[in-house]
Scaffold this motif. Structure first.
Motif, PDB file in Angstrom:
ATOM      1  N   GLY A 151      -5.083  -6.048   0.735  1.00  0.00           N
ATOM      2  CA  GLY A 151      -3.673  -6.176   0.398  1.00  0.00           C
ATOM      3  C   GLY A 151      -3.312  -7.498   0.069  1.00  0.00           C
ATOM      4  N   SER A 152      -4.164  -8.548   0.348  1.00  0.00           N
ATOM      5  CA  SER A 152      -3.646  -9.791  -0.163  1.00  0.00           C
ATOM      6  C   SER A 152      -3.718 -10.116  -1.495  1.00  0.00           C
ATOM      7  CB  SER A 152      -4.513 -10.961   0.496  1.00  0.00           C
ATOM      8  OG  SER A 152      -4.501 -10.834   1.935  1.00  0.00           O
ATOM      9  N   THR A 240       3.373  -5.600  10.026  1.00  0.00           N
ATOM     10  CA  THR A 240       2.165  -6.001  10.949  1.00  0.00           C
ATOM     11  C   THR A 240       2.456  -6.142  12.011  1.00  0.00           C
ATOM     12  OG1 THR A 240       1.407  -7.453   8.711  1.00  0.00           O
ATOM     13  CG2 THR A 240      -0.145  -6.978  10.662  1.00  0.00           C
ATOM     14  N   ASP A 265       5.560  -4.076   0.240  1.00  0.00           N
ATOM     15  CA  ASP A 265       4.321  -4.244   1.126  1.00  0.00           C
ATOM     16  C   ASP A 265       4.007  -2.981   2.016  1.00  0.00           C
ATOM     17  OD1 ASP A 265       1.919  -5.053   2.165  1.00  0.00           O
ATOM     18  OD2 ASP A 265       2.702  -6.813   2.830  1.00  0.00           O
ATOM     19  N   ASP A 294      -3.155  -0.257   1.312  1.00  0.00           N
ATOM     20  CA  ASP A 294      -4.473  -0.568   1.727  1.00  0.00           C
ATOM     21  C   ASP A 294      -5.363   0.740   2.179  1.00  0.00           C
ATOM     22  OD1 ASP A 294      -4.787  -3.090   0.868  1.00  0.00           O
ATOM     23  OD2 ASP A 294      -4.401  -3.908   2.838  1.00  0.00           O
ATOM     24  N   HIS A 296      -8.339   0.559   3.246  1.00  0.00           N
ATOM     25  CA  HIS A 296      -9.085   0.318   4.246  1.00  0.00           C
ATOM     26  C   HIS A 296      -8.334  -0.058   5.733  1.00  0.00           C
ATOM     27  CE1 HIS A 296      -8.748  -4.570   3.238  1.00  0.00           C
ATOM     28  NE2 HIS A 296      -7.703  -4.190   3.796  1.00  0.00           N
ATOM     29  N   LYS A 297      -7.221   0.232   5.454  1.00  0.00           N
ATOM     30  CA  LYS A 297      -6.043   0.477   6.855  1.00  0.00           C
ATOM     31  C   LYS A 297      -6.174   2.022   7.020  1.00  0.00           C
ATOM     32  CE  LYS A 297      -3.903  -3.915   6.575  1.00  0.00           C
ATOM     33  NZ  LYS A 297      -4.497  -4.710   5.245  1.00  0.00           N
TER      34      LYS A 297
HETATM   35  C1  LIG Z   1       1.735  -5.420   5.957  1.00  0.00           C
HETATM   36  C2  LIG Z   1       0.352  -6.097   5.382  1.00  0.00           C
HETATM   37  N1  LIG Z   1       0.240  -6.748   4.205  1.00  0.00           N
HETATM   38  C3  LIG Z   1      -0.489  -7.384   3.788  1.00  0.00           C
HETATM   39  C4  LIG Z   1      -1.882  -7.441   4.733  1.00  0.00           C
HETATM   40  C5  LIG Z   1      -3.021  -8.283   3.960  1.00  0.00           C
HETATM   41  O1  LIG Z   1      -4.036  -7.126   3.799  1.00  0.00           O
HETATM   42  P1  LIG Z   1      -5.675  -7.522   3.548  1.00  0.00           P
HETATM   43  O2  LIG Z   1      -6.035  -8.063   4.885  1.00  0.00           O
HETATM   44  O3  LIG Z   1      -6.208  -6.373   3.156  1.00  0.00           O
HETATM   45  O4  LIG Z   1      -5.861  -8.714   2.613  1.00  0.00           O
HETATM   46  C6  LIG Z   1      -1.910  -6.983   5.885  1.00  0.00           C
HETATM   47  C7  LIG Z   1      -3.083  -6.978   6.809  1.00  0.00           C
HETATM   48  O5  LIG Z   1      -2.907  -6.657   7.759  1.00  0.00           O
HETATM   49  C8  LIG Z   1      -0.840  -6.328   6.424  1.00  0.00           C
HETATM   50  O6  LIG Z   1      -0.472  -5.627   7.594  1.00  0.00           O
END
Ligand SMILES: Cc1ncc(COP(=O)(O)O)c(C=O)c1O
Length: 474
Positions: A151-152, A240, A265, A294, A296-297
């Motif tokens: 996600g980043s 999160t 997001d 994501d 992977h979530k």
């Molecule tokens: C809402 C949200 N955005 C972005 C991210 C970042 O994702 P990543 O850890 O895959 O880089 C997270 C990670 O938990 C998240 O919960």
């Protein structure tokens, strides 16, 4: 270990050696997965000392696989059991084994998917995965996107696309609208994209931690009047901390009225769109300009699988395409995305297969069923804890996160909450994490792993109640 018979080809196992190598790794993985339910939910006792033993010089010669695997075994054991059923901390996922099988194929064949001409059908598999994800999010045909490491990097790519689409080359007067609940990766991404803290405008939230649209509208007007360049609204589609979903339809309308890019997001929350309640849980998602989602979530894939979905893929190309003369001519694979032109990467892993294979094997239905179960489990845990006098709930779960504080009962509620969490985790059956919201210590249960089912969530709830009662001296 170099075979004595072929000292000139030390890195190429013959077919039987290869089969043995893979068989031993497969046995290791199968045994690890088989024992996950009994493994402690975390075990980092002595992990630092163990870590130091891995700080070693490069070996001049090799060792047998058996020895190396034995060395690795404790390194896996001394960690958070992120793939286990009791992992209810942070944002879990699990890592479905079919994705590991896909990775084996992807790595063993090692085809190049950074340019379309090098493996058109494999690149199309990845493009198809993107089409599947956009259709699952309810986006109309024509949307595109890319798979990222997470996600980043998806958020980073979205900021660069929005900056290109909405700001001039000299972009430092640009303003990004976000809330206190926006994920830290957006801040990091904005910095990498050339912005700094003065480019953020923090919009207040309501009691359910959702962005206030009227405050957003007002902020944009004020910034324009000050000569700044509002260009990007970051909408949270599942925060999160608590899984809060911003009022996306309102934010989209504001964005459209003022010509701003709206990025959702939805790294954690987006997948819930595939459940039967999806549209009601995440209204307006397909009306955004881009979405971070994501796999992977909530699609339970192994770490390293994110995605950015985008209304007009051409904005990625405008931001990133560079003419080169040493790469294969993409015209041979016309109509298939040439990923080097729309991502920051050239050489890259074949992430598409890791998403494609599980969908082909199980169909969307299996994922939908799992996600509906997670929603229900979070609601069940909420109802159980709501009626307990030792806890105060922050909110009903908007998705699959339950957030609550300890009721002080004469003690400092923050330290009491942290102590309850420590004791629950110490039982090693579940692993929960805490956070701070508006200065308060908040406990949370995030139900997202495909391995977490009713019995384990029940264990978490029972442990919380028992530890709270015991600390209250009851
Ligand atoms: C809402 C949200 N955005 C972005 C991210 C970042 O994702 P990543 O850890 O895959 O880089 C997270 C990670 O938990 C998240 O919960």
């Amino acid at each position: 270990m170099v075979s004595a018979e072929k000292p000139d080809r030390p890195l190429e196992p013959d077919p039987e050696e290869l089969r043995n190598l893979l068989d031993d790794c497969v046995s290791f993985a199968v045994e690890h997965i088989r024992t996950l339910p009994e493994q402690p939910s975390f075990d980092v006792t002595g992990a630092k000392q163990l870590a130091l033993t891995f700080n070693e010089p490069v070996p001049e010669s090799g060792e047998p696989l058996e020895t190396v695997l034995e060395r690795l075994r404790p390194a896996f054991a001394k960690s958070f059991t992120t793939a286990g059923p009791g992992y209810l901390a942070y944002i879990p996922g699990g890592g479905i084994p079919a994705a590991a099988a896909a990775d084996l194929l992807a790595c063993a064949t090692n085809r190049f998917v950074g340019v379309s001409a090098a493996a058109p059908a494999l690149v199309q598999i990845e493009a198809t995965v993107i089409q599947w994800l956009t259709s699952l999010m309810g986006c109309p045909p024509g949307w595109g996107g890319i798979l990222t490491s997470g996600g980043s990097i998806a958020n980073l790519t979205a900021i660069v696309a929005a900056r290109t689409a909405r700001l001039p080359e000299d972009f430092l007067s640009g303003v990004i609208y976000l809330t206190q609940e926006t994920h830290s990766s957006l801040i990091k991404s904005a910095r990498i994209a050339g912005f700094s803290d003065r480019n953020f405008h923090w919009i207040p939230v309501d009691s359910r931690l959702r962005m206030l649209p009227d405050a957003l509208e007002e902020a944009i007007r004020q910034d324009r009047a000050r000569g700044l360049s509002p260009f990007l609204i970051v909408a949270n589609a599942g925060t999160t901390n608590t899984g809060a979903v911003d009022p996306i339809p309102d934010l989209v309308e504001t964005g459209q009225r003022h010509g701003l890019w709206v990025h959702a997001d939805a790294a954690y929350g987006g997948v819930f769109r595939i459940t039967r309640e999806g549209e009601a849980l995440l209204p307006g998602l397909p009306r955004c300009d881009s979405i971070t989602l994501d796999p992977h979530k909530g699609l339970f894939l192994p770490y390293g699988t994110g995605s950015l979905l985008i209304r007009e893929q051409e904005w990625l190309a405008k931001a990133l395409r560079v003419e080169t003369h040493y790469l294969p001519d993409p015209s041979a694979a016309e109509g298939i995305p040439n990923y080097t032109e729309i991502t920051a990467e050239l050489s890259r892993e074949f992430r598409g297969l890791r998403v494609w294979l599980p969908f082909k094997l199980y169909g969307v239905r299996a994922f939908r069923q799992q996600l509906e179960e997670k929603l229900e489990l979070a609601r069940w845990a909420y109802r159980e804890l709501k009626d307990d006098p030792h806890f105060e709930m922050l909110d009903e779960p908007q998705l699959s996160i339950v957030a609550f504080t300890a009721r002080g009962m004469g003690r400092d509620r923050d330290s009491l909450g942290a102590e309850i969490l420590r004791r629950v985790n110490e039982r090693r059956r579940v692993f929960l994490s805490g956070t701070r919201i508006d200065g308060r210590y908040v406990l949370r249960i995030c139900v997202l792993s495909f391995r977490s089912h009713r019995e384990r969530v029940e264990e978490a709830v029972v442990a919380l109640k028992e530890e709270a009662r015991s600390l209250a001296g009851e």
